[in-house]
Design a protein around this motif. Structure first.
Motif, mmCIF file in Angstrom:
data_model
loop_
_atom_site.group_PDB
_atom_site.id
_atom_site.type_symbol
_atom_site.label_atom_id
_atom_site.label_comp_id
_atom_site.label_asym_id
_atom_site.label_seq_id
_atom_site.Cartn_x
_atom_site.Cartn_y
_atom_site.Cartn_z
ATOM 1 N N ALA A 1 4.292 -14.984 -5.170
ATOM 2 C CA ALA A 1 2.890 -15.072 -4.792
ATOM 3 C C ALA A 1 1.994 -15.120 -6.022
ATOM 4 C CB ALA A 1 2.512 -13.877 -3.924
ATOM 5 N N THR A 2 0.819 -15.693 -5.876
ATOM 6 C CA THR A 2 -0.141 -15.714 -6.975
ATOM 7 C C THR A 2 -0.835 -14.355 -7.086
ATOM 8 O OG1 THR A 2 -2.001 -16.428 -5.579
ATOM 9 C CG2 THR A 2 -0.589 -18.156 -6.512
ATOM 10 N N GLU A 3 -1.492 -14.126 -8.208
ATOM 11 C CA GLU A 3 -2.230 -12.872 -8.396
ATOM 12 C C GLU A 3 -3.330 -12.730 -7.328
ATOM 13 O OE1 GLU A 3 -3.730 -12.474 -12.323
ATOM 14 O OE2 GLU A 3 -1.748 -12.590 -13.295
ATOM 15 N N GLU A 4 -3.987 -13.836 -7.019
ATOM 16 C CA GLU A 4 -5.040 -13.808 -6.003
ATOM 17 C C GLU A 4 -4.480 -13.411 -4.638
ATOM 18 O OE1 GLU A 4 -8.325 -16.788 -3.903
ATOM 19 O OE2 GLU A 4 -7.081 -17.493 -5.558
ATOM 20 N N GLN A 5 -3.311 -13.936 -4.302
ATOM 21 C CA GLN A 5 -2.697 -13.586 -3.020
ATOM 22 C C GLN A 5 -2.303 -12.111 -2.967
ATOM 23 O OE1 GLN A 5 0.383 -16.601 -3.084
ATOM 24 N NE2 GLN A 5 -0.664 -17.817 -1.519
ATOM 25 N N ILE A 6 -1.760 -11.618 -4.064
ATOM 26 C CA ILE A 6 -1.390 -10.204 -4.121
ATOM 27 C C ILE A 6 -2.628 -9.326 -3.985
ATOM 28 C CG2 ILE A 6 -0.447 -8.382 -5.589
ATOM 29 C CD1 ILE A 6 1.656 -10.204 -4.319
ATOM 30 N N GLU A 7 -3.731 -9.753 -4.567
ATOM 31 C CA GLU A 7 -4.978 -8.996 -4.450
ATOM 32 C C GLU A 7 -5.469 -8.994 -2.995
ATOM 33 O OE1 GLU A 7 -8.381 -6.745 -5.389
ATOM 34 O OE2 GLU A 7 -6.388 -6.986 -6.294
ATOM 35 N N GLN A 8 -5.383 -10.124 -2.321
ATOM 36 C CA GLN A 8 -5.759 -10.182 -0.905
ATOM 37 C C GLN A 8 -4.885 -9.231 -0.080
ATOM 38 O OE1 GLN A 8 -5.959 -14.189 0.774
ATOM 39 N NE2 GLN A 8 -6.528 -15.001 -1.231
ATOM 40 N N TYR A 9 -3.617 -9.205 -0.389
ATOM 41 C CA TYR A 9 -2.669 -8.328 0.290
ATOM 42 C C TYR A 9 -3.035 -6.868 0.044
ATOM 43 C CZ TYR A 9 1.980 -6.297 1.329
ATOM 44 O OH TYR A 9 3.031 -5.544 1.828
ATOM 45 N N ARG B 1 8.224 -23.607 -0.004
ATOM 46 C CA ARG B 1 6.833 -23.557 -0.461
ATOM 47 C C ARG B 1 6.341 -22.115 -0.314
ATOM 48 N NH1 ARG B 1 6.433 -29.016 2.436
ATOM 49 N NH2 ARG B 1 5.955 -27.825 4.308
ATOM 50 N N PRO B 2 6.757 -21.230 -1.214
ATOM 51 C CA PRO B 2 6.501 -19.801 -1.034
ATOM 52 C C PRO B 2 5.024 -19.420 -1.023
ATOM 53 C CG PRO B 2 7.374 -20.241 -3.227
ATOM 54 C CD PRO B 2 7.537 -21.501 -2.442
ATOM 55 N N GLN B 3 4.214 -20.085 -1.850
ATOM 56 C CA GLN B 3 2.795 -19.712 -1.874
ATOM 57 C C GLN B 3 2.083 -20.110 -0.582
ATOM 58 O OE1 GLN B 3 1.176 -21.229 -5.550
ATOM 59 N NE2 GLN B 3 2.484 -19.900 -6.811
ATOM 60 N N GLU B 4 2.464 -21.258 -0.013
ATOM 61 C CA GLU B 4 1.927 -21.636 1.294
ATOM 62 C C GLU B 4 2.387 -20.638 2.360
ATOM 63 O OE1 GLU B 4 3.197 -23.618 -0.872
ATOM 64 O OE2 GLU B 4 2.000 -25.456 -1.065
ATOM 65 N N ALA B 5 3.628 -20.163 2.221
ATOM 66 C CA ALA B 5 4.148 -19.161 3.152
ATOM 67 C C ALA B 5 3.318 -17.877 3.084
ATOM 68 C CB ALA B 5 5.613 -18.870 2.852
ATOM 69 N N VAL B 6 2.965 -17.464 1.872
ATOM 70 C CA VAL B 6 2.148 -16.259 1.710
ATOM 71 C C VAL B 6 0.779 -16.452 2.361
ATOM 72 C CG1 VAL B 6 1.007 -14.743 0.059
ATOM 73 C CG2 VAL B 6 3.346 -15.521 -0.378
ATOM 74 N N ASP B 7 0.184 -17.640 2.176
ATOM 75 C CA ASP B 7 -1.110 -17.906 2.801
ATOM 76 C C ASP B 7 -1.048 -17.708 4.312
ATOM 77 O OD1 ASP B 7 -2.577 -18.457 0.526
ATOM 78 O OD2 ASP B 7 -2.222 -20.626 0.614
ATOM 79 N N PHE B 8 0.011 -18.215 4.931
ATOM 80 C CA PHE B 8 0.113 -18.121 6.390
ATOM 81 C C PHE B 8 0.453 -16.707 6.857
ATOM 82 C CE2 PHE B 8 0.112 -22.747 6.384
ATOM 83 C CZ PHE B 8 -0.638 -23.016 7.519
ATOM 84 N N ILE B 9 1.248 -15.978 6.075
ATOM 85 C CA ILE B 9 1.559 -14.614 6.515
ATOM 86 C C ILE B 9 0.326 -13.724 6.354
ATOM 87 C CG2 ILE B 9 2.418 -13.404 4.451
ATOM 88 C CD1 ILE B 9 4.124 -13.582 7.896
ATOM 89 N N LEU B 10 -0.512 -14.002 5.361
ATOM 90 C CA LEU B 10 -1.782 -13.270 5.233
ATOM 91 C C LEU B 10 -2.700 -13.565 6.412
ATOM 92 C CD1 LEU B 10 -2.457 -13.656 1.399
ATOM 93 C CD2 LEU B 10 -2.035 -11.507 2.608
ATOM 94 N N LYS B 11 -2.722 -14.826 6.865
ATOM 95 C CA LYS B 11 -3.513 -15.178 8.047
ATOM 96 C C LYS B 11 -2.992 -14.431 9.272
ATOM 97 C CE LYS B 11 -4.863 -19.897 6.703
ATOM 98 N NZ LYS B 11 -4.735 -21.341 7.046
ATOM 99 N N ALA B 12 -1.662 -14.398 9.407
ATOM 100 C CA ALA B 12 -1.064 -13.691 10.547
ATOM 101 C C ALA B 12 -1.438 -12.217 10.533
ATOM 102 C CB ALA B 12 0.454 -13.854 10.528
ATOM 103 N N MET B 13 -1.443 -11.612 9.346
ATOM 104 C CA MET B 13 -1.797 -10.196 9.228
ATOM 105 C C MET B 13 -3.245 -9.945 9.636
ATOM 106 S SD MET B 13 0.221 -9.242 5.698
ATOM 107 C CE MET B 13 0.099 -7.464 5.802
#
Length: 267
Positions: free
Chosen positions: A251-259, A213-225
């Motif tokens: 990752a989604t475009e929104e996630q990349i923007e958050q990053y 579940r890569p997008q869920e993984a991105v959500d959690f790594i963003l939280k960790a950051m």
């Protein structure tokens, strides 16, 4: 170390040095510093017992916590360091030591309360150690302990998710159940400036990546950051960045923007 040197040391300062060694994940330094803390506290304790045996009053050395705390903490930190270094038998031995602090002489009521707290921690960490070593049959007992002690749930989630990735366990139901309990305890998975929160979010990201579940993984790594965005956590940020880069294409475009926004904010 000579008794004259030990008597000049302050246990609370040594605890601060231990915390720093843990923060830098310098496990050999943790072992070294924990040993100094134990020797210092033991020297004060032996001097106190000797004075009482001679009919004198209890010696009073000013410390922020009861003396038995420093002895228990030294064993607990040594156990953590041995665990991180993969020396499981030594870690088990340390757990036994801080589980049996009640055998010390002349403990007052405040010290006995500390003894009970370390006994409780020893039970929890004994489970955690064996689960990290792959003892899946202990999961139910560990989860029951976490349900009994709310303050341990977040660190327990980290232990369970890390073990799941290491040993290939699918444990979505356990994770979601404990997450609900954490949210209900007032801690909340949105809490910031919490080391347990960082470690859980990081391990949960690895779990979601492993599950597929890569997008869920991105959500959690963003939280960790975001949790790690404070002084002294640069190493953790680098780790998170490495994980996110490995997931960037999914990752989604929104996630990349958050990053992108996050990286711009720490420059």
């Amino acid at each position: 170390m000579r008794p004259s040197i030990l008597k000049s040391l302050k246990p609370d300062i040594i605890v601060e040095m231990l915390d720093m060694a843990v923060a830098f994940e310098n496990w050999n330094k943790v072992l070294e510093t924990a040993d100094v803390l134990y020797q210092c506290a033991q020297c004060i304790y032996e001097e106190r017992v000797e004075c009482q045996e001679k009919g004198g009053s209890k010696l009073h050395t000013h410390t922020e916590r009861p003396l038995v705390y420093y002895i228990g903490w030294s064993h607990m930190m040594r156990g953590m360091a041995y665990q991180k270094l993969g020396q499981i038998d030594q870690a088990r031995a340390c757990i036994r030591q801080y589980a049996t602090l009640g055998c010390m002489e002349g403990l007052d009521e405040a010290e006995l309360q500390v003894v009970q707290e370390f006994k409780r921690k020893a039970e929890i960490y004994r489970y955690a150690l064996e689960i990290e070593a792959g003892q899946v049959e202990l999961l139910e007992g560990y989860v029951n302990l976490l349900l009994e002690y709310p303050e341990e749930r977040l660190s327990g989630l980290k232990v369970i998710t890390e073990a799941a990735v290491r040993h290939g366990w699918r444990i979505d139901f356990i994770i979601h159940m404990l997450e609900e309990k954490v949210d209900g305890s007032g801690v909340g998975l949105g809490s910031l400036n919490n080391d347990d929160m960082y470690h859980y979010c990081y391990q949960r990201a690895l779990y979601e990546q492993w599950i597929g579940r890569p997008q869920e993984a991105v959500d959690f790594i963003l939280k960790a950051m975001r949790v790690a965005d404070r002084p002294g956590m640069e190493r953790q940020i680098i780790r998170c960045t490495a994980v996110l880069e490995s997931l960037r294409k999914m990752a989604t475009e929104e996630q990349i923007e958050q990053y992108r926004v996050f990286l711009a904010g720490i420059k």
